[in-house]
Scaffold this active site. Structure first.
Site, PDB file in Angstrom:
ATOM      1  N   THR A   1      -1.357  -3.805  12.405  1.00 59.20           N
ATOM      2  CA  THR A   1      -0.004  -3.878  11.676  1.00 59.20           C
ATOM      3  C   THR A   1       0.814  -2.988  12.125  1.00 59.20           C
ATOM      4  O   THR A   1       2.168  -3.702  12.533  1.00 59.20           O
ATOM      5  CB  THR A   1      -0.296  -3.337  10.058  1.00 59.20           C
ATOM      6  OG1 THR A   1      -1.491  -4.204   9.635  1.00 59.20           O
ATOM      7  CG2 THR A   1       0.639  -3.768   9.425  1.00 59.20           C
TER       8      THR A   1
ATOM      9  N   GLU B   1       3.736   3.990   6.230  1.00 52.90           N
ATOM     10  CA  GLU B   1       2.519   3.365   6.035  1.00 52.90           C
ATOM     11  C   GLU B   1       1.528   4.052   5.404  1.00 52.90           C
ATOM     12  O   GLU B   1       1.583   5.398   5.151  1.00 52.90           O
ATOM     13  CB  GLU B   1       1.850   2.908   7.547  1.00 52.90           C
ATOM     14  CG  GLU B   1       1.804   1.551   7.869  1.00 52.90           C
ATOM     15  CD  GLU B   1       1.185   0.527   6.870  1.00 52.90           C
ATOM     16  OE1 GLU B   1       0.832   0.921   5.880  1.00 52.90           O
ATOM     17  OE2 GLU B   1       0.710  -0.564   7.651  1.00 52.90           O
ATOM     18  N   ASP B   2       0.741   3.221   4.495  1.00 51.63           N
ATOM     19  CA  ASP B   2      -0.320   4.208   3.922  1.00 51.63           C
ATOM     20  C   ASP B   2      -1.422   4.529   4.873  1.00 51.63           C
ATOM     21  O   ASP B   2      -1.949   5.730   4.742  1.00 51.63           O
ATOM     22  CB  ASP B   2      -0.905   3.118   2.710  1.00 51.63           C
ATOM     23  CG  ASP B   2      -1.236   1.765   3.077  1.00 51.63           C
ATOM     24  OD1 ASP B   2      -1.103   1.576   4.439  1.00 51.63           O
ATOM     25  OD2 ASP B   2      -1.995   1.168   2.343  1.00 51.63           O
TER      26      ASP B   2
ATOM     27  N   ASP C   1      -5.309   1.945  10.504  1.00 53.11           N
ATOM     28  CA  ASP C   1      -6.790   1.667  10.604  1.00 53.11           C
ATOM     29  C   ASP C   1      -6.849   1.069  11.831  1.00 53.11           C
ATOM     30  O   ASP C   1      -7.052   1.949  13.035  1.00 53.11           O
ATOM     31  CB  ASP C   1      -6.963   0.515   9.435  1.00 53.11           C
ATOM     32  CG  ASP C   1      -8.533   0.448   9.302  1.00 53.11           C
ATOM     33  OD1 ASP C   1      -9.521   1.402   9.667  1.00 53.11           O
ATOM     34  OD2 ASP C   1      -8.928  -0.827   9.091  1.00 53.11           O
TER      35      ASP C   1
ATOM     36  N   ARG D   1      -4.864   0.625  -7.224  1.00 48.00           N
ATOM     37  CA  ARG D   1      -3.595   1.258  -6.504  1.00 48.00           C
ATOM     38  C   ARG D   1      -3.169   2.391  -7.413  1.00 48.00           C
ATOM     39  O   ARG D   1      -2.543   3.040  -7.088  1.00 48.00           O
ATOM     40  CB  ARG D   1      -2.483   0.299  -6.394  1.00 48.00           C
ATOM     41  CG  ARG D   1      -2.967  -0.831  -5.156  1.00 48.00           C
ATOM     42  CD  ARG D   1      -1.748  -1.679  -4.953  1.00 48.00           C
ATOM     43  NE  ARG D   1      -1.866  -2.953  -4.306  1.00 48.00           N
ATOM     44  CZ  ARG D   1      -2.293  -3.265  -3.105  1.00 48.00           C
ATOM     45  NH1 ARG D   1      -1.936  -2.178  -2.249  1.00 48.00           N
ATOM     46  NH2 ARG D   1      -2.397  -4.286  -2.449  1.00 48.00           N
TER      47      ARG D   1
ATOM     48  N   GLY E   1      -4.734  -0.382  13.563  1.00 53.87           N
ATOM     49  CA  GLY E   1      -3.311  -0.187  14.312  1.00 53.87           C
ATOM     50  C   GLY E   1      -2.765  -1.532  14.449  1.00 53.87           C
ATOM     51  O   GLY E   1      -1.607  -1.615  15.116  1.00 53.87           O
TER      52      GLY E   1
ATOM     53  N   GLY F   1       0.541  -1.292   0.038  1.00 61.15           N
ATOM     54  CA  GLY F   1      -0.014   0.044  -0.081  1.00 61.15           C
ATOM     55  C   GLY F   1       0.768   1.320  -0.167  1.00 61.15           C
ATOM     56  O   GLY F   1       0.453   2.257  -0.718  1.00 61.15           O
TER      57      GLY F   1
HETATM   58  P1  IMP Z   1      -4.507  -1.928  10.263  1.00 59.27           P
HETATM   59  O1  IMP Z   1      -3.413  -3.094  10.618  1.00 59.27           O
HETATM   60  O2  IMP Z   1      -5.807  -2.297  10.452  1.00 59.27           O
HETATM   61  O3  IMP Z   1      -4.141  -0.755  10.857  1.00 59.27           O
HETATM   62  O4  IMP Z   1      -4.621  -1.847   8.758  1.00 59.27           O
HETATM   63  C1  IMP Z   1      -3.171  -1.503   8.206  1.00 59.27           C
HETATM   64  C2  IMP Z   1      -3.362  -1.880   6.686  1.00 59.27           C
HETATM   65  O5  IMP Z   1      -5.071  -2.165   6.045  1.00 59.27           O
HETATM   66  C3  IMP Z   1      -3.197  -0.674   5.467  1.00 59.27           C
HETATM   67  O6  IMP Z   1      -1.878  -0.783   5.470  1.00 59.27           O
HETATM   68  C4  IMP Z   1      -3.826  -1.166   4.400  1.00 59.27           C
HETATM   69  O7  IMP Z   1      -3.422  -1.818   3.649  1.00 59.27           O
HETATM   70  C5  IMP Z   1      -5.199  -1.984   4.971  1.00 59.27           C
HETATM   71  N1  IMP Z   1      -6.200  -0.872   4.956  1.00 59.27           N
HETATM   72  C6  IMP Z   1      -7.040  -0.217   6.170  1.00 59.27           C
HETATM   73  N2  IMP Z   1      -7.840   0.405   5.811  1.00 59.27           N
HETATM   74  C7  IMP Z   1      -7.865   0.515   4.492  1.00 59.27           C
HETATM   75  C8  IMP Z   1      -8.568   1.508   3.421  1.00 59.27           C
HETATM   76  O8  IMP Z   1      -9.621   2.220   3.736  1.00 59.27           O
HETATM   77  N3  IMP Z   1      -8.541   1.126   2.263  1.00 59.27           N
HETATM   78  C9  IMP Z   1      -7.343   0.207   1.640  1.00 59.27           C
HETATM   79  N4  IMP Z   1      -6.894  -0.230   2.522  1.00 59.27           N
HETATM   80  C10 IMP Z   1      -6.918  -0.217   4.036  1.00 59.27           C
END
Ligand code: IMP
Length: 176
Positions: free
Chosen positions: A107, A99-100, A103, A165, A105, A42
């Site tokens: 990851t 990070e992109d 969400d 993407r 947290g 991402g």
């Molecule tokens: P986390 O572990 O829930 O914080 O998610 C992190 C990863 O989930 C990001 O690096 C994205 O690859 C993916 N992600 C979370 N939300 C979105 C979104 O709204 N669109 C696309 N990818 C997302």
């Protein structure tokens, strides 16, 4: 088949914000070595733009880390899998994870734990987007582009089942 996409941040808005982040990072790490860790897939677009606005005072090297946290859906599985590791040690180095989006947290929290075991001089986080409504674990974000509402966003490196993407802007998929 194509979805309706509403623009959340135009490419101009993204470029403007990324330039500001680059200036902040350049100041903070001036005359130091820095390892920029691009979290794949991402953040490949964000990292490419960010790297080019970090100025030459910073002795920069770039690493890529393959991480998979989602399947084909839009919900986190809570399982973070490293699909491609760094090529060199980060011991005694300053590290900035790029990070992109943060969400839940999960990851970033996992990556911070993992990196700490590798004894870097410091580890900080730069994320283009943050979706606080979905936080499951609080993580520090040292450099943040934008805080967003609870939308699923695509473009500028972010995907929906690997699609979108390539969009130069950040959009919200709206199939209502
Ligand atoms: P986390 O572990 O829930 O914080 O998610 C992190 C990863 O989930 C990001 O690096 C994205 O690859 C993916 N992600 C979370 N939300 C979105 C979104 O709204 N669109 C696309 N990818 C997302």
């Amino acid at each position: 088949m194509s979805d309706n996409l509403a623009t959340l941040f135009s490419s101009e808005q993204l470029a403007e914000r990324v330039t500001v982040l680059g200036a902040e990072i350049s100041e903070a790490y001036a005359n130091q070595k820095l390892v920029l860790v691009c979290v794949l897939k991402g953040s490949f677009v964000f990292t490419a733009d960010l790297a080019r606005v970090i100025d030459e005072r910073v002795n920069l090297r770039i690493e890529f880390l393959g991480v998979q946290s989602y399947g084909e859906g839009t919900e986190s599985t809570g399982v973070v899998q490293i699909t491609q590791d760094l090529t060199k040690s980060i011991e005694d180095e300053h590290v900035l994870i790029v990070e992109d989006i943060v969400d839940t947290g999960l990851t970033i929290s996992h990556l911070l734990e993992l990196f700490k075991t590798r004894k870097p001089a410091s580890v900080k986080v730069c994320s283009l987007l943050h979706k606080p409504a979905r936080t499951r674990i609080d993580v520090p974000i040292d450099y943040l582009g934008f805080t967003i509402e609870d939308h699923f966003v695509v473009g500028y490196g972010l995907d929906w089942a690997q699609r979108y993407r390539n969009l130069p802007f950040i959009g919200v998929v709206d199939n209502e």
